[in-house]
Design an enzyme around this catalytic site. Structure first.
Site, PDB file in Angstrom:
ATOM      1  N   THR A  36       0.745  -1.202   0.088  1.00  0.00           N
ATOM      2  CA  THR A  36       0.009   0.209  -0.048  1.00  0.00           C
ATOM      3  C   THR A  36       0.864   1.233   0.047  1.00  0.00           C
ATOM      4  OG1 THR A  36      -1.905  -1.316   1.064  1.00  0.00           O
ATOM      5  CG2 THR A  36      -1.528   1.448   1.390  1.00  0.00           C
ATOM      6  N   GLN A 109      -3.865  -7.147  -6.845  1.00  0.00           N
ATOM      7  CA  GLN A 109      -4.597  -7.550  -5.431  1.00  0.00           C
ATOM      8  C   GLN A 109      -5.985  -6.973  -5.231  1.00  0.00           C
ATOM      9  OE1 GLN A 109      -3.357  -6.785  -1.419  1.00  0.00           O
ATOM     10  NE2 GLN A 109      -2.882  -8.817  -1.216  1.00  0.00           N
ATOM     11  N   HIS A 185      -7.218 -10.929  -1.655  1.00  0.00           N
ATOM     12  CA  HIS A 185      -6.530 -10.492  -0.522  1.00  0.00           C
ATOM     13  C   HIS A 185      -7.434 -11.238   0.595  1.00  0.00           C
ATOM     14  CE1 HIS A 185      -4.337  -8.519   2.631  1.00  0.00           C
ATOM     15  NE2 HIS A 185      -4.556  -7.321   2.300  1.00  0.00           N
ATOM     16  N   ASN A 188      -4.629 -10.282   6.774  1.00  0.00           N
ATOM     17  CA  ASN A 188      -4.109  -8.986   7.345  1.00  0.00           C
ATOM     18  C   ASN A 188      -5.359  -8.109   7.987  1.00  0.00           C
ATOM     19  OD1 ASN A 188      -1.737  -9.540   6.679  1.00  0.00           O
ATOM     20  ND2 ASN A 188      -1.695  -8.356   4.933  1.00  0.00           N
ATOM     21  N   TYR A 190      -8.636  -8.084   6.808  1.00  0.00           N
ATOM     22  CA  TYR A 190      -9.678  -7.382   6.033  1.00  0.00           C
ATOM     23  C   TYR A 190     -10.747  -8.020   5.772  1.00  0.00           C
ATOM     24  CZ  TYR A 190      -5.712  -4.038   5.701  1.00  0.00           C
ATOM     25  OH  TYR A 190      -4.923  -3.404   6.329  1.00  0.00           O
ATOM     26  N   ASN A 245      -4.298  -5.610  12.294  1.00  0.00           N
ATOM     27  CA  ASN A 245      -5.814  -4.879  12.394  1.00  0.00           C
ATOM     28  C   ASN A 245      -6.721  -5.480  13.378  1.00  0.00           C
ATOM     29  OD1 ASN A 245      -5.509  -2.798  10.388  1.00  0.00           O
ATOM     30  ND2 ASN A 245      -5.269  -4.390   8.824  1.00  0.00           N
ATOM     31  N   GLY A 326       8.738  -7.505   0.243  1.00  0.00           N
ATOM     32  CA  GLY A 326       7.858  -6.149   0.234  1.00  0.00           C
ATOM     33  C   GLY A 326       8.789  -4.912   0.233  1.00  0.00           C
TER      34      GLY A 326
HETATM   35  C1  8OZ Z   1      -0.183  -1.154   5.559  1.00  0.00           C
HETATM   36  C2  8OZ Z   1      -0.850  -0.014   5.349  1.00  0.00           C
HETATM   37  C3  8OZ Z   1      -2.316   0.041   4.885  1.00  0.00           C
HETATM   38  C4  8OZ Z   1      -2.862  -1.136   4.299  1.00  0.00           C
HETATM   39  C5  8OZ Z   1      -2.210  -4.893   4.178  1.00  0.00           C
HETATM   40  C6  8OZ Z   1      -2.892  -3.431   2.467  1.00  0.00           C
HETATM   41  O1  8OZ Z   1      -1.771  -4.811   5.395  1.00  0.00           O
HETATM   42  C7  8OZ Z   1      -2.441  -3.654   3.748  1.00  0.00           C
HETATM   43  C8  8OZ Z   1      -1.978  -2.326   4.186  1.00  0.00           C
HETATM   44  C9  8OZ Z   1      -0.695  -2.307   4.814  1.00  0.00           C
HETATM   45  O2  8OZ Z   1      -2.673  -5.878   3.661  1.00  0.00           O
END
Ligand code: 8OZ
Length: 370
Positions: A36, A109, A185, A188, A190, A245, A326
């Site tokens: 990101t 992605q 995706h 993480n 989401y 998260n 990354g």
């Molecule tokens: C860092 C900052 C914002 C989003 C992820 C898409 O962790 C992200 C992300 C990483 O998969």
């Protein structure tokens, strides 16, 4: 999967050997991980700088783009791109043309952030959506700065097919934009991960409770994408034990084994697994990644804190078919060449990871041509 070069010479495989992942031929096994960067232009369209940024990195065997929204409600951070409007598709076409012109391969992605969002990022009157109405203990970047994420609402069961459909349409748009494939995706913390794990999924319908129910949304999304563009152009990213998260599961081993079995049954090209805490320690909690891999017939891409030596060992010993890097790709556009020549690696500047302009984005130099 061993490369033809390795078979011909009876040498163990190397990061520098080509490999075929589904329908996609990679020149080497060094993958650029999704990153990101929050630099999309008006309308969440990839900017001209993105064309240069991805083009500079086209010697990677495969580029996986930054996470890209499938609809307006899928956004959780400022200035992350989408692939659901004609303008966004046109913007991405310039990126894929440039990467292909320079001999590279690139997949997009696709994500939906679910509860990791803020009302200021969403259309008027909308709040973030999630499997259950449980607010995450985390923050996000918005037009108003770094703020707590908003309280989400639980998706009605009748809304779920529409989100699956948005992933399908975005995958079609990705093909129109010239991508070689799509990575779903599911990592993480989401939306898809929120359905998978029991800290965030308290549903009592067919999408919650048992492992079979919690893997249902992942299965439906991946099936829709694979039916639309071909399973051989579809991959999935998972991060079984990352706490990113505010996500967690009481028993991730059987959960992710079943998740991998279900996507394997769809015949997809690859699984991309983040080992440990995404962007953090690899040893956050014990997890048997080999047990996951034994359930998958396609290509296996590993990620998280790999050095060149660790990656070469993983390929040589057959623990992975490719390795994703990354932050090293942020500061070393010619990472493949630097690995090959044992050249020094530039350190990335964290202060320019997210947002801003060309600085820290397209101004990291490659080595001199000579
Ligand atoms: C860092 C900052 C914002 C989003 C992820 C898409 O962790 C992200 C992300 C990483 O998969």
């Amino acid at each position: 999967m061993s490369s033809s070069a390795a078979v011909a010479s009876q040498q163990p495989p190397s990061l520098f050997d080509p490999v075929r992942i589904g329908a996609i031929d990679l020149a080497n096994r060094i993958v650029m991980a999704p990153l990101t960067r929050s630099r999309a232009a008006e309308g969440l369209v990839p900017s001209p700088l993105a064309v240069e940024y991805y083009g500079q990195r086209a010697t990677a065997g495969l580029i996986i783009t930054e996470a890209t929204q499938v609809n307006w409600l899928a956004q959780g951070y400022i200035s992350t791109p989408g692939v659901f409007t004609p303008e966004q598709v046109q913007g991405w076409k310039k990126v894929t043309d440039e990467v292909h012109r320079r001999g590279g391969r690139i997949v997009v992605q696709l994500w939906h952030v679910g509860r990791i969002s803020h009302t200021s990022l969403l259309p008027p009157g909308e709040v973030p959506v999630a499997p259950s109405a449980i607010r995450a203990n985390t923050k996000t970047f918005t037009p108003e700065g770094f703020v707590d994420v908003s309280e989400p609402r639980a998706l009605g069961i009748e809304e779920i097919p529409g989100i699956v459909e948005d992933f399908r349409k975005a995958a079609r748009h990705a093909m129109d934009a010239g991508f070689d494939g799509v990575e779903v995706h599911a990592a993480n913390g989401y939306l898809i991960d929120q359905f998978l794990r029991d800290k965030t999924n308290h549903r009592t319908d067919e999408y919650g409770g048992s492992i079979e129910n919690r893997t249902r949304f992942l299965h439906e999304v991946v099936q829709a994408v694979a039916n639309e563009i071909g399973a051989d152009r579809t991959g999935v990213r998972i991060a079984p034990v990352t706490p990113s998260n505010d996500i967690a599961d009481s028993n991730p081993q059987p959960l992710f084994e079943r998740a991998v079995e279900r996507v394997n049954a769809l015949g997809i090209a690859y699984v991309h697994v983040v080992e440990g805490a995404t962007g953090g320690p690899r040893d956050v909690q014990p997890f048997d990644y080999d047990a996951l891999r034994s359930r998958f017939d396609g290509a296996w891409i590993v990620n998280n804190g790999y050095t060149f030596e660790m990656a070469q060992a993983a390929i040589r010993e057959g623990r992975a078919d490719a390795v994703a890097f990354g932050s090293l790709f942020i500061s070393n556009p010619d990472l493949v060449r630097r690995f090959r020549e044992g050249a020094p690696l530039a350190e990335p500047d964290r202060s320019t990871f997210y947002g801003g302009d060309a600085k820290g984005y397209v101004d990291y130099p490659s080595l001199d041509p000579a």
